[in-house]
Design a protein around this motif. Structure first.
Motif, PDB file in Angstrom:
ATOM      1  N   ALA A 237     -30.603  -9.000  46.000  1.00  0.00           N
ATOM      2  CA  ALA A 237     -30.643  -9.059  47.467  1.00  0.00           C
ATOM      3  C   ALA A 237     -31.132  -7.730  48.039  1.00  0.00           C
ATOM      4  O   ALA A 237     -31.909  -7.698  49.004  1.00  0.00           O
ATOM      5  N   GLY A 238     -30.688  -6.637  47.437  1.00  0.00           N
ATOM      6  CA  GLY A 238     -31.140  -5.322  47.883  1.00  0.00           C
ATOM      7  C   GLY A 238     -32.638  -5.140  47.683  1.00  0.00           C
ATOM      8  O   GLY A 238     -33.332  -4.559  48.524  1.00  0.00           O
ATOM      9  N   ILE A 239     -33.138  -5.665  46.589  1.00  0.00           N
ATOM     10  CA  ILE A 239     -34.580  -5.564  46.332  1.00  0.00           C
ATOM     11  C   ILE A 239     -35.353  -6.414  47.340  1.00  0.00           C
ATOM     12  O   ILE A 239     -36.445  -6.027  47.774  1.00  0.00           O
ATOM     13  N   ALA A 240     -34.786  -7.536  47.739  1.00  0.00           N
ATOM     14  CA  ALA A 240     -35.422  -8.331  48.797  1.00  0.00           C
ATOM     15  C   ALA A 240     -35.509  -7.515  50.084  1.00  0.00           C
ATOM     16  O   ALA A 240     -36.509  -7.578  50.809  1.00  0.00           O
TER      17      ALA A 240
ATOM     18  N   PRO B 128     -22.835  -3.033  49.988  1.00  0.00           N
ATOM     19  CA  PRO B 128     -22.694  -4.018  48.903  1.00  0.00           C
ATOM     20  C   PRO B 128     -23.995  -4.335  48.172  1.00  0.00           C
ATOM     21  O   PRO B 128     -23.957  -4.797  47.034  1.00  0.00           O
ATOM     22  N   LEU B 129     -25.131  -4.087  48.798  1.00  0.00           N
ATOM     23  CA  LEU B 129     -26.404  -4.391  48.145  1.00  0.00           C
ATOM     24  C   LEU B 129     -26.943  -3.206  47.347  1.00  0.00           C
ATOM     25  O   LEU B 129     -27.968  -3.304  46.692  1.00  0.00           O
ATOM     26  N   GLU B 130     -26.250  -2.092  47.420  1.00  0.00           N
ATOM     27  CA  GLU B 130     -26.715  -0.883  46.733  1.00  0.00           C
ATOM     28  C   GLU B 130     -26.283  -0.922  45.268  1.00  0.00           C
ATOM     29  O   GLU B 130     -25.158  -1.317  44.956  1.00  0.00           O
ATOM     30  N   VAL B 131     -27.181  -0.497  44.362  1.00  0.00           N
ATOM     31  CA  VAL B 131     -26.864  -0.567  42.920  1.00  0.00           C
ATOM     32  C   VAL B 131     -25.746   0.367  42.496  1.00  0.00           C
ATOM     33  O   VAL B 131     -25.157   0.186  41.429  1.00  0.00           O
ATOM     34  N   THR B 132     -25.447   1.351  43.308  1.00  0.00           N
ATOM     35  CA  THR B 132     -24.368   2.268  42.939  1.00  0.00           C
ATOM     36  C   THR B 132     -23.020   1.854  43.541  1.00  0.00           C
ATOM     37  O   THR B 132     -22.043   2.582  43.411  1.00  0.00           O
ATOM     38  N   SER B 133     -22.986   0.696  44.200  1.00  0.00           N
ATOM     39  CA  SER B 133     -21.728   0.248  44.823  1.00  0.00           C
ATOM     40  C   SER B 133     -21.002  -0.752  43.936  1.00  0.00           C
ATOM     41  O   SER B 133     -21.624  -1.601  43.296  1.00  0.00           O
TER      42      SER B 133
ATOM     43  N   VAL C 140     -30.342   2.340  35.354  1.00  0.00           N
ATOM     44  CA  VAL C 140     -29.638   3.607  35.127  1.00  0.00           C
ATOM     45  C   VAL C 140     -28.593   3.833  36.224  1.00  0.00           C
ATOM     46  O   VAL C 140     -27.464   4.242  35.955  1.00  0.00           O
ATOM     47  N   ALA C 141     -28.979   3.555  37.457  1.00  0.00           N
ATOM     48  CA  ALA C 141     -28.068   3.794  38.584  1.00  0.00           C
ATOM     49  C   ALA C 141     -26.781   2.980  38.455  1.00  0.00           C
ATOM     50  O   ALA C 141     -25.682   3.478  38.716  1.00  0.00           O
ATOM     51  N   LYS C 142     -26.916   1.738  38.034  1.00  0.00           N
ATOM     52  CA  LYS C 142     -25.732   0.890  37.874  1.00  0.00           C
ATOM     53  C   LYS C 142     -24.782   1.488  36.843  1.00  0.00           C
ATOM     54  O   LYS C 142     -23.564   1.519  37.039  1.00  0.00           O
ATOM     55  N   THR C 143     -25.365   1.935  35.730  1.00  0.00           N
ATOM     56  CA  THR C 143     -24.547   2.519  34.661  1.00  0.00           C
ATOM     57  C   THR C 143     -23.898   3.825  35.114  1.00  0.00           C
ATOM     58  O   THR C 143     -22.712   4.061  34.868  1.00  0.00           O
ATOM     59  N   MET C 144     -24.698   4.651  35.778  1.00  0.00           N
ATOM     60  CA  MET C 144     -24.192   5.947  36.248  1.00  0.00           C
ATOM     61  C   MET C 144     -22.994   5.742  37.184  1.00  0.00           C
ATOM     62  O   MET C 144     -21.949   6.394  37.024  1.00  0.00           O
ATOM     63  N   ALA C 145     -23.145   4.829  38.131  1.00  0.00           N
ATOM     64  CA  ALA C 145     -22.070   4.614  39.102  1.00  0.00           C
ATOM     65  C   ALA C 145     -20.829   4.026  38.434  1.00  0.00           C
ATOM     66  O   ALA C 145     -19.699   4.429  38.732  1.00  0.00           O
ATOM     67  N   ALA C 146     -21.043   3.089  37.517  1.00  0.00           N
ATOM     68  CA  ALA C 146     -19.895   2.494  36.819  1.00  0.00           C
ATOM     69  C   ALA C 146     -19.170   3.560  36.008  1.00  0.00           C
ATOM     70  O   ALA C 146     -17.933   3.612  35.981  1.00  0.00           O
ATOM     71  N   ALA C 147     -19.935   4.427  35.347  1.00  0.00           N
ATOM     72  CA  ALA C 147     -19.333   5.471  34.520  1.00  0.00           C
ATOM     73  C   ALA C 147     -18.548   6.459  35.376  1.00  0.00           C
ATOM     74  O   ALA C 147     -17.451   6.890  34.999  1.00  0.00           O
ATOM     75  N   ASN C 148     -19.088   6.799  36.524  1.00  0.00           N
ATOM     76  CA  ASN C 148     -18.370   7.733  37.394  1.00  0.00           C
ATOM     77  C   ASN C 148     -17.073   7.126  37.909  1.00  0.00           C
ATOM     78  O   ASN C 148     -16.066   7.820  38.040  1.00  0.00           O
ATOM     79  N   ARG C 149     -17.096   5.827  38.181  1.00  0.00           N
ATOM     80  CA  ARG C 149     -15.857   5.163  38.598  1.00  0.00           C
ATOM     81  C   ARG C 149     -14.832   5.149  37.460  1.00  0.00           C
ATOM     82  O   ARG C 149     -13.625   5.121  37.717  1.00  0.00           O
ATOM     83  N   ALA C 150     -15.333   5.143  36.218  1.00  0.00           N
ATOM     84  CA  ALA C 150     -14.424   5.129  35.073  1.00  0.00           C
ATOM     85  C   ALA C 150     -13.959   6.535  34.699  1.00  0.00           C
ATOM     86  O   ALA C 150     -13.256   6.710  33.707  1.00  0.00           O
ATOM     87  N   GLY C 151     -14.392   7.536  35.471  1.00  0.00           N
ATOM     88  CA  GLY C 151     -13.887   8.883  35.257  1.00  0.00           C
ATOM     89  C   GLY C 151     -14.811   9.792  34.469  1.00  0.00           C
ATOM     90  O   GLY C 151     -14.482  10.955  34.233  1.00  0.00           O
TER      91      GLY C 151
ATOM     92  N   ASP D 234     -34.355   8.330  46.968  1.00  0.00           N
ATOM     93  CA  ASP D 234     -33.563   8.545  45.764  1.00  0.00           C
ATOM     94  C   ASP D 234     -33.855   7.410  44.772  1.00  0.00           C
ATOM     95  O   ASP D 234     -33.617   6.246  45.089  1.00  0.00           O
ATOM     96  N   PRO D 235     -34.357   7.730  43.587  1.00  0.00           N
ATOM     97  CA  PRO D 235     -34.709   6.658  42.652  1.00  0.00           C
ATOM     98  C   PRO D 235     -33.508   5.840  42.193  1.00  0.00           C
ATOM     99  O   PRO D 235     -33.688   4.761  41.629  1.00  0.00           O
TER     100      PRO D 235
END
Lengths: 430, 449
Positions: free
Chosen positions: A342-345, A391-396, B353-364, B407-408
């Protein structure tokens, strides 16, 4: 089982709730989430510092913090700086009927025989203990339309059910909820050679079902002509013909979409297009027909000749043309990744709130449960996701998920394995 | 004698695919004219673990000339004001099947698995690559400048993999990365035993069979190498040339790198024992969904693991993965890489990479963006044997550069411009860069990558 004489008020209320077809709430469970950026998905839009007060599994009040007065004895969850949305609704899923994709004994999505088509119903195979459920729900997926997969000898794959991912015995929300038909290149393969043969098969079954509806007694007395379909198939098609159940047609190519629009018009079907890689090329016709499209916003490769015009801008172009869109992406194991899609959309031109609606309120609406699921407004079932960011951000990720008012245990076997090996290897972590 | 000299010169001529003029299979890549340019005022992730804010990057003659704050930009060089936008090295995908499993994905394009036997160490991926695969252009739009293309995993020995530059080409040779070593694709686990054991009632039927057949092959390879060496010293005749054994012998000589498809921790451990027995080095495990369980072992043996962010459950050996897999391998001190294995995911490796980075940071765990980008850059080129050439924005290296519009590690960020060897290959402001590949020429309108 409690003896009648010892029945508590709680048990009575629970029984009453069940009788009213409500999700079973934890009795008089109340809580209020305060201070969140609330994306209501409804007329109230986005409330910057809002309160959602949940009572008995349903949303009781929604509004700005100052406008909702929550009694002192109601538990409060401070959500300042966080984002609250309705739960993610996967509009086309195999969650609960597929465990390990390559281990056929764990996959119940396909009926491989030639005896039934429309009559096949996945309902009895759904497993609320599937490992896919915790993995997806702790990342925000709260509802799914569980649909059969194309296979067998019929282009009709059968019927699916709407479930919630709350993991209790009452997971069925609506069953049967939708019928699936496979068209295009895959449909042609089932129909032994041509996409035209696939549509012929559909027409013949619909005509049989229609004739059956008008001549049921004669048919049972064997004084009516034979039908190609079995009795169960013919019965299963009736709600379709009455416009009560949506027909979800998997189709990509622009010309195939036009063909299925003609079919739906001729039989007055409630059509939903699934796939629709080239839907943007016939967006006006789809909009005119009022047909929604379930699409994967990431589909931008010519995986087949029927998707030559696939593009990341499909969602934005359809929306601009007035087509209602919902998103499915990532397959069943990673239905959770639909937020990324959804974020990419959005990155490719779709307004943010439209993208959020495409994974929450729109799936509920097009599947006929939009009056009680998919929005944060009074009376709606309390599927809430409290995110640590957009919620659409990959770091969330979600900090907490609620399904029908139940606070979900935010663990899965993946988080358990992670914690085991963080400790085993002395990697720290929490 | 021509044949004789080729055989005796195997290691030098055939196995190092450096652009030797007399190597018929060498690279025919030509970088093109690099005008030189400077990007100023950027947030730069160097790819080596460092981050520079409000910094400049200067490219001259297709190479990184300098990177840092307040660089002096020579007159006549194009200046691109980044205005705070981000710059990274061109991304490296260490596991791709573009070209060998091209789109459209019909059997006619299934050129990645030579399923005629469990040991096809004799085949080369570059002989199956279709350079017009539309996936190359969409990967470029995702910032990928270098790809490692492997045979599939149906076989225990799948054949030689190849590293290519992501440029329009008429043949695989025109993409081939000059000087990059070949890889040898090997496979553990379910795939070989399913294809042969279940599919054909042939060996291998079990994981035991997988291991036995591999050990037997290494025994043959060692004998082949020894006979060749003896012949070179004037002792006896050289063996008849055997393409498969030639590849395995090159592994034993350290000139072809093992790229090993392997999911489970226990199987990776067994492969490391096999490497001890035959004295070879496993450069990397690919997929490695359970690598997080053996990060210490990987660190000890200097073996990389290339992983997905979150793929799981499609088969039993992929049942145990975790979102933090890549970050946990990194935290254990091993060489962690994120790969795609997919024409879709290769378009957004930065987000994976971003998904993994954020998940890892949440895990400490504590993973910074400058650290996380190394999973696509410094660690990736290390496992491909091209660390001196690309992968980081250090002076002297190839100018494989991506300018992002933010931000990539955001879902909303897209590439703005991409350069390979200093030549601009993608520009969102230029409607013909990149050009459509041949496949789309005249078949579609209204779609850009």
């Amino acid at each position: 089982m409690l003896a009648a004489g010892r029945r508590t008020v709680a048990a009575w209320v629970t029984a009453l709730a069940a009788a009213l077809m409500l999700p079973t709430p934890v009795l008089a469970e109340q809580f209020a989430i305060t201070g969140a950026q609330v994306h209501t998905g409804g007329d109230a839009g986005v409330i910057e510092r809002g309160t959602v007060w949940v009572r008995d599994g349903r949303i009781h009040r929604v509004g700005a913090d100052d406008d909702v007065s929550v009694p002192e004895d109601v538990r409060r969850i401070d959500a300042a700086g966080r984002v609250l949305t309705s739960g993610v609704f996967d509009p086309y899923s195999h969650i609960g009927i597929e465990e390990v994709s390559l281990i056929e004994q764990t996959v119940d999505a396909r009926y491989g025989g030639d005896r039934w088509g429309p009559g096949f119903d996945v309902r009895d195979a759904i497993n609320p203990d599937s490992a896919l459920i915790p993995v997806n729900r702790i990342e925000g997926v709260t509802r799914a339309l569980v649909m059969p997969a194309a296979s067998g000898a019929s282009v009709f794959s059968g019927r699916g059910a709407i479930i919630h991912l709350g993991g209790e015995h009452d997971y069925l929300v609506r069953s049967p909820a939708a019928m699936h038909v496979q068209l295009g290149e895959s449909g042609a393969a089932i129909a032994e050679g041509s996409r035209a043969a696939a549509l012929m098969q559909v027409r013949e079954l619909l005509q049989d079902a229609s004739d059956f509806a008008d001549n049921r007694r004669a048919w049972e007395r064997r004084t009516r002509r034979d039908y190609v379909a079995t009795r169960l198939d013919l019965e299963a098609l009736q709600p379709l013909l009455r416009g009560e159940m949506p027909l979800i047609a998997s189709v990509h190519r622009a010309s195939d979409i036009r063909a299925v629009l003609r079919l739906a018009e001729a039989h007055r079907l409630r059509l939903i297009i699934h796939g629709g890689a080239e839907a943007w090329r016939v967006a006006d016709a789809i909009a005119d027909a009022g047909v929604p499209v379930i699409l994967d916003p990431l589909n931008n490769l010519p995986s087949r000749f029927e998707t030559l015009h696939a593009t990341l801008e499909n969602a934005a172009r359809l929306h601009a043309a007035g087509v209602t869109i919902a998103f499915g992406s990532g397959g069943s194991h990673n239905a959770r990744n639909v937020t990324q899609a959804a974020g990419i959309a959005v990155a490719n031109g779709l307004p943010h709130e439209v993208a959020l609606a495409a994974i929450t309120s729109v799936p509920a609406r097009i599947l006929g449960v939009g009056d009680r699921i998919g929005r944060l407004q009074s009376g709606y079932e309390a599927d809430l996701v409290l995110w640590d960011g957009d919620p659409l951000e990959v770091t969330s990720y979600p900090d907490q998920v609620f399904i029908a008012g139940r606070e979900i245990d935010m663990r899965s076997r993946q988080t358990e394995l992670r914690d085991r090996y963080l400790e085993r290897l002395g990697l720290g972590g929490r | 004698m021509r044949v004789q000299s080729v055989i005796s010169g195997l290691a030098a001529a055939l196995l190092f695919q450096s652009a030797l003029a007399d190597d018929p299979w060498g690279s025919r890549y030509e970088a093109g004219n690099a005008a030189g340019f400077a990007i100023t005022g950027a947030t730069i992730l160097l790819g080596n673990g460092e981050r520079l804010d409000d910094a400049d990057l200067l490219v001259v003659d297709g190479r990184i000339e300098a990177v840092g704050s307040g660089l002096t930009i020579p007159d006549g060089i194009e200046r691109i004001a980044a205005d705070g936008r981000w710059v990274t090295p061109g991304l490296i995908d260490v596991h791709s099947h573009l070209g060998v499993f091209g789109t459209p994905g019909y059997v006619a394009h299934a050129d990645g698995n030579e399923m005629s036997g469990p040991n096809t160490a004799n085949v080369w991926a570059e002989h199956g690559i279709w350079p017009q695969d539309p996936g190359f252009v969409t990967a470029l739009a995702g910032g990928v400048t270098t790809l490692h293309i492997l045979p599939g995993s149906a076989n225990l020995f799948g054949g030689r993999s190849v590293t290519v530059k992501n440029v329009p080409a008429r043949s695989a040779a025109e993409m081939k990365f000059p000087g990059a070593p070949h890889g040898l694709k090997m496979a553990c686990g379910e795939n070989p035993k399913r294809v042969y054991g279940q599919g054909r009632n042939a060996a291998p039927v079990t994981r035991m069979g997988n291991v036995a057949l591999k050990r037997e092959a290494w025994i043959s390879a060692a004998r082949y190498r020894d006979r060749l060496a003896a012949a070179n010293d004037g002792n006896g005749d050289p063996p008849d040339r055997d393409l498969g054994l030639e590849t395995l012998a090159a592994v034993l000589d350290g000139e072809v790198l093992i790229q090993n498809h392997c999911y489970r921790a226990d199987e990776m451990a067994i492969m490391l024992q096999m490497a001890e027995e035959f004295d070879f080095h496993i450069t990397a495990f690919h997929h490695a969904t359970e690598a997080y369980k053996i990060g210490d072992l990987l660190a000890e043996t200097g073996t990389c693991a290339a992983m997905w962010a979150d793929w799981w459950g499609f088969k039993l050996e992929a049942w145990d993965t975790v979102r933090e897999n890549v970050a946990m391998v990194d935290a254990a001190g091993a060489c962690a890489v994120l790969h795609s294995d997919s024409a879709d995911d290769i378009q957004r490796l930065n987000q994976e990479v971003a998904k993994t980075m954020a998940a890892a940071n949440r895990a400490g765990l504590d993973v910074t963006p400058e650290r996380a980008i190394t999973w696509l850059t410094a660690n990736a080129v290390r496992m491909l044997g091209i660390a001196d050439e690309t992968g980081t924005l250090e002076p002297g290296k190839a100018a494989d550069v991506v300018l992002w519009d933010g931000d990539p590690f955001s879902v909303y960020t897209r590439t703005v411009k991409v350069w390979i060897d200093g030549v601009k290959r993608l520009d969102r402001g230029d409607p013909v860069l990149p050009p459509d590949g041949d496949f789309f020429h005249g078949t579609r309108d209204g779609v850009r990558p």
